[in-house]
Design a protein around this motif. Sequence first.
Motif, mmCIF file in Angstrom:
data_model
loop_
_atom_site.group_PDB
_atom_site.id
_atom_site.type_symbol
_atom_site.label_atom_id
_atom_site.label_comp_id
_atom_site.label_asym_id
_atom_site.label_seq_id
_atom_site.Cartn_x
_atom_site.Cartn_y
_atom_site.Cartn_z
ATOM 1 N N ARG A 293 -8.753 12.910 67.105
ATOM 2 C CA ARG A 293 -7.230 12.973 67.375
ATOM 3 C C ARG A 293 -6.446 12.842 65.862
ATOM 4 N NH1 ARG A 293 -8.320 10.859 72.173
ATOM 5 N NH2 ARG A 293 -8.076 8.749 71.569
ATOM 6 N N LYS A 294 -6.876 11.606 64.994
ATOM 7 C CA LYS A 294 -6.492 11.341 63.829
ATOM 8 C C LYS A 294 -6.582 12.452 62.750
ATOM 9 C CE LYS A 294 -6.234 6.618 62.709
ATOM 10 N NZ LYS A 294 -6.587 5.277 61.968
ATOM 11 N N ILE A 295 -7.606 13.071 62.856
ATOM 12 C CA ILE A 295 -7.917 14.130 61.429
ATOM 13 C C ILE A 295 -7.656 15.410 61.943
ATOM 14 C CG2 ILE A 295 -9.604 12.436 60.564
ATOM 15 C CD1 ILE A 295 -11.783 14.392 61.371
ATOM 16 N N ALA B 81 -14.361 6.506 70.723
ATOM 17 C CA ALA B 81 -13.964 6.411 69.344
ATOM 18 C C ALA B 81 -14.140 7.538 68.537
ATOM 19 C CB ALA B 81 -15.013 5.268 68.645
ATOM 20 N N VAL B 82 -15.042 8.581 68.673
ATOM 21 C CA VAL B 82 -15.059 9.566 67.708
ATOM 22 C C VAL B 82 -14.141 10.737 68.209
ATOM 23 C CG1 VAL B 82 -16.643 11.578 67.076
ATOM 24 C CG2 VAL B 82 -17.458 9.130 67.242
ATOM 25 N N LEU C 107 -0.511 3.657 71.930
ATOM 26 C CA LEU C 107 0.867 4.585 71.253
ATOM 27 C C LEU C 107 0.365 5.072 69.735
ATOM 28 C CD1 LEU C 107 3.969 5.147 71.184
ATOM 29 C CD2 LEU C 107 4.211 3.152 69.992
ATOM 30 N N CYS C 108 -0.293 3.708 69.150
ATOM 31 C CA CYS C 108 -0.788 4.109 67.722
ATOM 32 C C CYS C 108 -1.688 4.781 67.538
ATOM 33 C CB CYS C 108 -1.368 2.506 67.146
ATOM 34 S SG CYS C 108 0.031 1.618 66.306
ATOM 35 N N ALA C 109 -2.827 4.930 68.451
ATOM 36 C CA ALA C 109 -3.750 5.851 68.516
ATOM 37 C C ALA C 109 -3.287 7.538 68.469
ATOM 38 C CB ALA C 109 -4.836 5.958 69.773
#
Lengths: 363, 363
Positions: free
Chosen positions: B205-207, B199-200, A17-19
Amino acid sequence: MKNSSVRVFSLFGIVMLCAAACANVAASTTDRAPLVIKDQGSLIAGGTVTAYPGTFDPRHPLKPDGQTYHGDHVYAFYQIPVDARPLPIVMWHGAGQSAKSWETTADGREGFQNIFLRRRFATYLIDQPRRGDAGRSMVETTIKPTPDEQLWFNQFRMGLWPNFFNGAQFDHSYETLNQFFRSMTPNTGPFDMEVVSRAVAALFRKIGPGILFTHSQGGGPGWLTAIKSRNVKAIVAFEPGSSFIFPEGELPAPIPSAFDTVKGVAVPMPHFVELTKIPILILYGDNIPDKPMDLPAQDSWRARLEMARNWRDTVNKHGGDVTLIHLPDIGIRGNTHFIFSDLNNVQIADLVSKFLAEKHLDR
Amino acid sequence: MKNSSVRVFSLFGIVMLCAAACANVAASTTDRAPLVIKDQGSLIAGGTVTAYPGTFDPRHPLKPDGQTYHGDHVYAFYQIPVDARPLPIVMWHGAGQSAKSWETTADGREGFQNIFLRRRFATYLIDQPRRGDAGRSMVETTIKPTPDEQLWFNQFRMGLWPNFFNGAQFDHSYETLNQFFRSMTPNTGPFDMEVVSRAVAALFRKIGPGILFTHSQGGGPGWLTAIKSRNVKAIVAFEPGSSFIFPEGELPAPIPSAFDTVKGVAVPMPHFVELTKIPILILYGDNIPDKPMDLPAQDSWRARLEMARNWRDTVNKHGGDVTLIHLPDIGIRGNTHFIFSDLNNVQIADLVSKFLAEKHLDR
């Protein structure tokens, strides 16, 4: 201030969820003024070299014969703001940490790197020898993924797992703990006070006079660095962990705790006196017990704070200039072991700036 | 251009001399315009968590019972310039390297971090899982200080130890090699394409959407990252080392070399086609032989370049947009394996900028 009864979120099951949904840290740009950086980059200092006997054979390059190995150096990322003050600040992490300690906080606020750049100090964030980007060690080591994070939660005085201390200056969200735990990075060789202090002294020889900030385990080798290099013009030590340096013949009695026994380290007087020549500020946070207790994490800090007071008195008796502030004594509550990244880290930076100004280290 | 007959200075005996007298990198500020940074910091993305069975006992915190361990995440240091272009650049190091690859060059010039910040790109410099400041690995490892630097000198095509290649784009001084060798940092767990690409992809996904630069060993997992995340909008791969991704049933014949045999990696067609949807630039440097030879270091690159050409042809046959430039073919000579930090790295950056402009990735 948040309530101590908030438990740490369930660590398992909400990871995915957090990802997808949690803190987009990089996107949280603000209305702050930009950082205006005259120069930035990285450099490496100190270290040693070995050479394997024999002749290198380019047709058998996996044989060590005739090959060299450079290791035990320190890595530093530096930024020099426009119109920088004369003395840069070298920021030295603690055990299991890296330069990341001083960057963005686990909950996404600015760390001491940005805060002190904004106050016109050049900053040098280091990875000490055998850690992080300075990982080439002259001594072999094995790294095991041993579950230990509840130990650190307690040892770093966020609370008593799974509860935060009442008013802990640490955000209670899952993603903050996730970022915090993942900021740890292992030793790539045995921790060695001599090795790390020699490399950081080499860094000070390269960059010239500066101020040294240390955290926790960095405290002990920080004192040794000031003995090795007169370019260390002041030290601000955040919760130095142990390894206080006393003159031979003046070691105080060891202080037992439920975690370990804290002992001083003896050096010859001509080395010790170097520590009497510079202003030193030591800060300790909250939730350190006054009297012995049976919880190792907290009791270890009672013993360390007591040894730090002995040390302050010894240095000052020899003409030194050590100020020790136990933050709750001046009404600042809730600080963990990571004072400089806690929720009130701007207030802490103000305290440090005041010290630097009083000692004329900011001009 | 420097002369190939210059031998590497004696590595032993001048170390102490250098510690005192050599490059004061940080002090070499110039007349360049300052970097104006809207926001900077670090973040961590991806990774997994394990939990040891049992109940944590705060009185016996060294027991793993009931404790957790977070690992296999990626670390990124980001800087967002004022008036940044829409797509940031994620810079991914190669084997034995870290974020340092893209920072100050070994001879003290600006690396791609600063060069592309000046060109108004936000930059994210990563330490991949099990490396540098992202050192917590889910798998145990042992790190040995094995002398291997002459292997790397040859493998990275600076020359044939102890001689530099004629016209090598790498400064010949002792201190440059010292800084270069000390930029290496070990794996803290086994290298695993799946772990690092996962991981990358989590970082992307975050940025959000961005451009991926990869170097060497980062090339293979770079392709996998683009398959895992459509936020990868383009890839610039500097000397991808191996692990080219082909559709199942279309694997080319393995290519033997004096070092190893280069093989493609097969994935299902629906995964492969993701690589046909983005523009990709691949750059290789100089001193890669045309025909097989018995020196493992150079011959390994002949085989890799040949596989890269196979791969370009396969992706383009399926409608992709891969450009492969062997720099000597366009008259750019002397580049080592570290194209982006070589003496002509501004010329290389211009080539990359031209590609990004042609593909409308800079607006």
